[in-house]
Design a protein around this motif. Structure first.
Motif, PDB file in Angstrom:
ATOM      1  N   GLU A 181       0.832  -1.201   0.000  1.00 31.98           N
ATOM      2  CA  GLU A 181       0.000   0.000   0.000  1.00 31.98           C
ATOM      3  C   GLU A 181       0.867   1.252   0.000  1.00 31.98           C
ATOM      4  O   GLU A 181       0.591   2.207  -0.726  1.00 31.98           O
ATOM      5  CB  GLU A 181      -0.940  -0.003   1.209  1.00 31.98           C
ATOM      6  N   ASN A 182       1.943   1.268   0.800  1.00 33.43           N
ATOM      7  CA  ASN A 182       2.866   2.406   0.818  1.00 33.43           C
ATOM      8  C   ASN A 182       3.546   2.567  -0.532  1.00 33.43           C
ATOM      9  O   ASN A 182       3.730   3.685  -1.009  1.00 33.43           O
ATOM     10  CB  ASN A 182       3.926   2.241   1.920  1.00 33.43           C
ATOM     11  N   ASN A 183       3.911   1.447  -1.158  1.00 38.45           N
ATOM     12  CA  ASN A 183       4.536   1.477  -2.470  1.00 38.45           C
ATOM     13  C   ASN A 183       3.578   2.087  -3.497  1.00 38.45           C
ATOM     14  O   ASN A 183       3.984   2.925  -4.302  1.00 38.45           O
ATOM     15  CB  ASN A 183       4.939   0.054  -2.866  1.00 38.45           C
ATOM     16  N   GLN A 184       2.318   1.670  -3.460  1.00 39.07           N
ATOM     17  CA  GLN A 184       1.315   2.218  -4.386  1.00 39.07           C
ATOM     18  C   GLN A 184       1.097   3.707  -4.127  1.00 39.07           C
ATOM     19  O   GLN A 184       0.977   4.493  -5.067  1.00 39.07           O
ATOM     20  CB  GLN A 184      -0.008   1.455  -4.275  1.00 39.07           C
ATOM     21  N   GLN A 185       1.034   4.100  -2.864  1.00 38.49           N
ATOM     22  CA  GLN A 185       0.873   5.520  -2.530  1.00 38.49           C
ATOM     23  C   GLN A 185       2.061   6.326  -3.041  1.00 38.49           C
ATOM     24  O   GLN A 185       1.892   7.424  -3.572  1.00 38.49           O
ATOM     25  CB  GLN A 185       0.707   5.707  -1.026  1.00 38.49           C
ATOM     26  N   SER A 186       3.255   5.785  -2.889  1.00 39.35           N
ATOM     27  CA  SER A 186       4.454   6.463  -3.370  1.00 39.35           C
ATOM     28  C   SER A 186       4.437   6.591  -4.886  1.00 39.35           C
ATOM     29  O   SER A 186       4.736   7.660  -5.425  1.00 39.35           O
ATOM     30  CB  SER A 186       5.716   5.722  -2.921  1.00 39.35           C
ATOM     31  N   LYS A 187       4.058   5.526  -5.577  1.00 36.05           N
ATOM     32  CA  LYS A 187       3.979   5.576  -7.045  1.00 36.05           C
ATOM     33  C   LYS A 187       2.955   6.619  -7.490  1.00 36.05           C
ATOM     34  O   LYS A 187       3.190   7.361  -8.443  1.00 36.05           O
ATOM     35  CB  LYS A 187       3.620   4.204  -7.620  1.00 36.05           C
ATOM     36  N   MET A 188       1.833   6.677  -6.800  1.00 34.93           N
ATOM     37  CA  MET A 188       0.805   7.670  -7.147  1.00 34.93           C
ATOM     38  C   MET A 188       1.317   9.086  -6.895  1.00 34.93           C
ATOM     39  O   MET A 188       1.086   9.990  -7.697  1.00 34.93           O
ATOM     40  CB  MET A 188      -0.486   7.394  -6.378  1.00 34.93           C
ATOM     41  N   ALA A 189       2.028   9.289  -5.789  1.00 35.89           N
ATOM     42  CA  ALA A 189       2.570  10.617  -5.477  1.00 35.89           C
ATOM     43  C   ALA A 189       3.613  11.031  -6.508  1.00 35.89           C
ATOM     44  O   ALA A 189       3.638  12.191  -6.951  1.00 35.89           O
ATOM     45  CB  ALA A 189       3.172  10.630  -4.072  1.00 35.89           C
ATOM     46  N   ILE A 190       4.468  10.108  -6.923  1.00 43.99           N
ATOM     47  CA  ILE A 190       5.485  10.411  -7.940  1.00 43.99           C
ATOM     48  C   ILE A 190       4.817  10.685  -9.282  1.00 43.99           C
ATOM     49  O   ILE A 190       5.190  11.636  -9.983  1.00 43.99           O
ATOM     50  CB  ILE A 190       6.517   9.271  -8.031  1.00 43.99           C
ATOM     51  N   THR A 191       3.832   9.887  -9.631  1.00 44.13           N
ATOM     52  CA  THR A 191       3.085  10.111 -10.878  1.00 44.13           C
ATOM     53  C   THR A 191       2.469  11.508 -10.892  1.00 44.13           C
ATOM     54  O   THR A 191       2.590  12.245 -11.876  1.00 44.13           O
ATOM     55  CB  THR A 191       1.982   9.046 -11.053  1.00 44.13           C
ATOM     56  N   GLN A 192       1.830  11.875  -9.801  1.00 40.89           N
ATOM     57  CA  GLN A 192       1.196  13.196  -9.700  1.00 40.89           C
ATOM     58  C   GLN A 192       2.234  14.309  -9.805  1.00 40.89           C
ATOM     59  O   GLN A 192       2.029  15.303 -10.501  1.00 40.89           O
ATOM     60  CB  GLN A 192       0.434  13.318  -8.381  1.00 40.89           C
ATOM     61  N   ALA A 193       3.383  14.134  -9.139  1.00 42.87           N
ATOM     62  CA  ALA A 193       4.447  15.142  -9.193  1.00 42.87           C
ATOM     63  C   ALA A 193       5.001  15.271 -10.607  1.00 42.87           C
ATOM     64  O   ALA A 193       5.242  16.390 -11.085  1.00 42.87           O
ATOM     65  CB  ALA A 193       5.561  14.784  -8.211  1.00 42.87           C
ATOM     66  N   LEU A 194       5.188  14.148 -11.288  1.00 37.48           N
ATOM     67  CA  LEU A 194       5.683  14.207 -12.669  1.00 37.48           C
ATOM     68  C   LEU A 194       4.696  14.943 -13.567  1.00 37.48           C
ATOM     69  O   LEU A 194       5.096  15.782 -14.374  1.00 37.48           O
ATOM     70  CB  LEU A 194       5.954  12.797 -13.203  1.00 37.48           C
ATOM     71  N   GLU A 195       3.428  14.644 -13.430  1.00 38.53           N
ATOM     72  CA  GLU A 195       2.419  15.275 -14.289  1.00 38.53           C
ATOM     73  C   GLU A 195       2.232  16.755 -13.957  1.00 38.53           C
ATOM     74  O   GLU A 195       2.145  17.593 -14.856  1.00 38.53           O
ATOM     75  CB  GLU A 195       1.100  14.519 -14.172  1.00 38.53           C
ATOM     76  N   ASP A 196       2.154  17.085 -12.667  1.00 37.29           N
ATOM     77  CA  ASP A 196       1.856  18.460 -12.257  1.00 37.29           C
ATOM     78  C   ASP A 196       3.051  19.408 -12.342  1.00 37.29           C
ATOM     79  O   ASP A 196       2.871  20.599 -12.602  1.00 37.29           O
ATOM     80  CB  ASP A 196       1.323  18.491 -10.820  1.00 37.29           C
ATOM     81  N   TYR A 197       4.250  18.892 -12.076  1.00 35.37           N
ATOM     82  CA  TYR A 197       5.413  19.772 -11.997  1.00 35.37           C
ATOM     83  C   TYR A 197       6.436  19.534 -13.104  1.00 35.37           C
ATOM     84  O   TYR A 197       6.904  20.477 -13.726  1.00 35.37           O
ATOM     85  CB  TYR A 197       6.096  19.636 -10.622  1.00 35.37           C
ATOM     86  N   TYR A 198       6.788  18.289 -13.353  1.00 37.25           N
ATOM     87  CA  TYR A 198       7.844  17.998 -14.323  1.00 37.25           C
ATOM     88  C   TYR A 198       7.367  18.242 -15.757  1.00 37.25           C
ATOM     89  O   TYR A 198       7.899  19.100 -16.450  1.00 37.25           O
ATOM     90  CB  TYR A 198       8.334  16.555 -14.125  1.00 37.25           C
TER      91      TYR A 198
END
Length: 144
Positions: free
Chosen positions: A20-37
């Motif tokens: 669950e933590n791994n999935q949350q981390s992947k979702m947070a990284i995905t969101q950061a890549l889309e919103d900021y990168y």
């Protein structure tokens, strides 16, 4: 026997929590890549890019066969002083190929198509105070 059963349940709960933590981390990284990168690159918005890059990030790779090495400050200056893909009217596409997370570190593989380039980016992430930051960027132009 009951002791082994309890250990088995405990291990299963820990594995579920890690997943669950791994999935949350992947979702947070995905969101950061889309919103900021991706948006930061597309719009030429260095304030957006500064939110995802750690200040000590280095960028390495090759573009059209030529070595590429820059500090984050030099990279951001280049982004600030070029015509953004958005303003150029040329196609832009950022896509995530994969994200691998191990505890507080991660690697994201992304593809960015802009101008006449198609880049593959390998982005090293580190989670600092609960937020994911790019701490290293490696890139290669794969367009022919």
């Amino acid at each position: 026997m009951a002791f082994l059963f309890c250990i088995s349940l405990s291990l299963k709960a820990q594995q579920t929590e890690k997943m669950e933590n791994n999935q949350q981390s992947k979702m947070a990284i995905t969101q950061a890549l889309e919103d900021y990168y991706f948006k930061g690159i597309y719009e030429g918005d260095i304030s957006r890019l500064k939110q995802i890059f750690h200040p000590d990030t280095y960028l390495y790779g090759d573009i059209k066969g030529q070595p590429y090495a820059k500090t984050l400050a030099v990279y951001l200056d280049g982004v600030a002083n070029r015509q953004s893909p958005k303003d150029s009217g040329k196609p832009f596409k950022g896509s995530i190929i994969s994200i691998d997370v191990i505890n507080s570190i991660a690697i994201a593989k992304a593809q960015v198509q802009m101008y006449e380039f198609v880049y593959v980016d390998l982005l090293s992430f580190h989670q600092i105070n609960g937020k994911w930051f790019i701490v290293n960027k490696m890139l290669s132009d794969i367009a022919e």
